[in-house]
Design an enzyme around this catalytic site. Structure first.
Site, PDB file in Angstrom:
ATOM      1  N   GLU A 180      14.445  -3.304   6.414  1.00 15.55           N
ATOM      2  CA  GLU A 180      14.774  -4.493   7.151  1.00 15.55           C
ATOM      3  C   GLU A 180      14.308  -4.363   8.346  1.00 15.55           C
ATOM      4  O   GLU A 180      13.823  -5.297   9.139  1.00 15.55           O
ATOM      5  CB  GLU A 180      16.181  -4.756   6.961  1.00 15.55           C
ATOM      6  CG  GLU A 180      16.644  -4.992   5.423  1.00 15.55           C
ATOM      7  CD  GLU A 180      15.871  -5.966   4.740  1.00 15.55           C
ATOM      8  OE1 GLU A 180      15.303  -6.837   5.439  1.00 15.55           O
ATOM      9  OE2 GLU A 180      15.934  -5.878   3.548  1.00 15.55           O
ATOM     10  N   ASP A 267      -6.934  -3.832  -9.028  1.00 16.51           N
ATOM     11  CA  ASP A 267      -7.318  -4.554 -10.378  1.00 16.51           C
ATOM     12  C   ASP A 267      -6.313  -5.203 -11.073  1.00 16.51           C
ATOM     13  O   ASP A 267      -6.449  -5.727 -12.138  1.00 16.51           O
ATOM     14  CB  ASP A 267      -8.241  -3.426 -10.998  1.00 16.51           C
ATOM     15  CG  ASP A 267      -7.478  -2.292 -11.775  1.00 16.51           C
ATOM     16  OD1 ASP A 267      -6.530  -1.810 -11.016  1.00 16.51           O
ATOM     17  OD2 ASP A 267      -7.990  -1.487 -12.891  1.00 16.51           O
ATOM     18  N   HIS A 284       6.704  -8.916  -3.085  1.00 13.94           N
ATOM     19  CA  HIS A 284       7.498  -7.678  -3.227  1.00 13.94           C
ATOM     20  C   HIS A 284       6.821  -6.958  -4.457  1.00 13.94           C
ATOM     21  O   HIS A 284       7.290  -6.127  -4.861  1.00 13.94           O
ATOM     22  CB  HIS A 284       8.978  -7.920  -3.602  1.00 13.94           C
ATOM     23  CG  HIS A 284       9.602  -8.492  -2.475  1.00 13.94           C
ATOM     24  ND1 HIS A 284       9.689  -9.704  -2.019  1.00 13.94           N
ATOM     25  CD2 HIS A 284      10.448  -7.770  -1.427  1.00 13.94           C
ATOM     26  CE1 HIS A 284      10.450  -9.912  -1.081  1.00 13.94           C
ATOM     27  NE2 HIS A 284      10.882  -8.653  -0.768  1.00 13.94           N
TER      28      HIS A 284
END
Ligand SMILES: [Zn+2]
Lengths: 363, 88
Positions: A180, A267, A284
């Site tokens: 954070e 890929d 994420h």
């Protein structure tokens, strides 16, 4: 009028800078040497008399000690939200080393990891806090009721307690706290746009510096570290939020969450909608690819990750000229290779490790 | 009719949701949505944030849980407590 023999400093109203001017004028006017010398002696006697008779208070005003260059110091506060969600309602419970009430586990966690984060950035990279200007680190703990998340709000870190079943407290892992805080560093540096590849790089940098903060706090080298993000936050010995060593394996067939969707190689990049629901293009998710590139680089260099691999990543992430808000994986790859060559030499083990890291991640 | 509360995003980006049958009129729903829908753009500097949506008749509206009127608080608190993860 200055009464030259006065011992009263207040009444001696010709201050030294003015007698300096008189002396200059005397020199310029080519006064006879004897007069010039007399003026100088008079000035010396008066200055000595003036300063010799100052009391401590007067001396402290007039003779300020020369300022030593100030060494950056950590400024940090912890606020207890007591389940509230309005941050301005948080109660200050720890302020710059002073506990204002008995420290609970979460306060201890954020103080320890916040300090470790500040220390890594300052002691290793010479950075003075999030903004490099000494910004105070502000942690808000016990946010909301059973809130299973932590976030950076643009100025502060906010942590929930977790539901106690699937998630524990989000202060339980120093890598989450470092994650954070590093969002703040990115905000003040490249300010990577939080969408698609630049967003995934933003997320990855937070994981990369988060894991280094944990490894340094626990004195773990690249072999000893498990390279897991959030291994205490997600309950269950075989689960964590992310694996940098093997993206996609942090949780497999979890009874509530399913299986970690992170790819390790380009890929397998996941094209997702650039919306709230699509994790802004999988920021994420696809961060697994660049996380893996860092892991391979650091592992191949060996030793402590922050010493060389971390130095290379930090040099790249703070290169404001070449690392732009919309930089993509390829841009960051090229920049880290360039920084490794600059820092350690072209063809060095370190530069080769960076090239190999990106090749393993198929970027 | 069925309403569904959803939460998306976060440092682990997962969707959580819970649904409940209500006997609210269309007008009541519209009034509620007008009151709780997220009007302002979210601060672009927030990272790892979560967001809530209320799905009514298949249409999801971004909402601010802090704006839930008192008379609906208990229902939304119940929905929040019941939310389950949608497995990835
Ligand atoms: Zn993040």
């Amino acid at each position: 009028m200055c009464r030259h023999n006065s011992h009263d400093p207040v009444q001696c109203i010709i201050p030294p800078y003015m007698s300096d001017k008189l002396l200059d004028a005397a020199s310029n006017a080519r006064l006879p040497a004897v007069l010039n010398n007399e003026l100088r002696s008079s000035r010396f006697r008066n200055d000595r008399s003036f300063f010799g008779n100052l009391n401590d208070a007067q001396r402290s005003v007039l003779l300020k000690p020369a300022k030593a260059p100030t060494k950056p110091v950590l400024k940090m506060q912890v606020y207890d939200m007591e389940k509230d969600t309005v941050l301005s309602n948080g109660k200050l419970v720890w302020n710059n080393g002073k506990a204002l009430k008995t420290m609970d586990t979460d306060t201890k966690n954020v103080v320890a990891a916040g300090t470790a984060t500040w220390d890594l950035y300052y002691q290793i990279f010479g950075r003075n806090s999030i903004d490099n200007l000494g910004l105070a680190l502000k942690h808000y703990i016990h946010y909301d009721n059973k809130y299973d998340n932590a976030f950076w709000d643009g100025r502060r870190m906010v942590y929930g307690d977790g539901d106690g079943k699937i998630f524990g407290s989000f202060t339980a892992d120093p890598d989450i706290i470092g994650h954070e805080l590093t969002h703040g560093v990115t905000q003040y540096e490249s300010n990577l746009v939080y969408h698609n590849q630049s967003g995934a790089l933003n997320e990855s940098l937070s994981d990369v510096f988060g894991i280094m903060i944990k490894q340094r706090l626990l004195n773990q080298d690249v072999k000893k570290s498990k390279w897991l993000i959030g291994e205490n936050v997600l309950k269950g010995a075989k689960y964590s939020l992310r694996s940098m060593k093997a993206p996609g394996t942090a949780y497999v067939n979890h009874p509530d969450l399913g299986t970690d969707p992170q790819p390790a190689t380009f890929d397998k990049y996941m094209v997702l909608p650039d919306t709230d629901r699509g994790d802004w293009g999988g920021v994420h998710i696809n961060s697994g690819i660049t996380n893996f590139a860092f892991y391979v680089t650091a592992f191949n260099i060996g030793g402590f990750s922050w010493e060389k691999a971390g130095m290379i990543w930090y040099a790249a992430m703070t290169d404001k000229e070449n690392f732009q808000p919309t930089s993509n994986f390829e841009d960051f790859k090229n920049l880290t290779i360039q920084k490794a060559e600059l820092l350690f030499g072209s063809g060095s083990l370190e530069a080769n490790a960076v090239t190999d890291g990106w090749a393993e991640a198929k970027v | 009719m069925k309403i569904k509360l959803q939460r998306v995003g976060g440092i682990l980006p997962m969707t959580k949701e819970a649904a409940i049958e209500v006997d609210w009129t269309d007008e009541e729903i519209k009034k509620l949505l007008d009151c709780i829908c997220l009007k302002e753009k979210k601060d672009s500097k927030i990272r790892d944030a979560t967001a809530h949506f209320l799905e009514v008749k298949g249409k999801a509206t971004p909402i601010d849980l802090k704006k839930i009127p008192l008379e609906y608080k208990a229902i939304f608190e119940g929905l929040e407590a019941d939310m389950k993860f949608v497995k990835s």
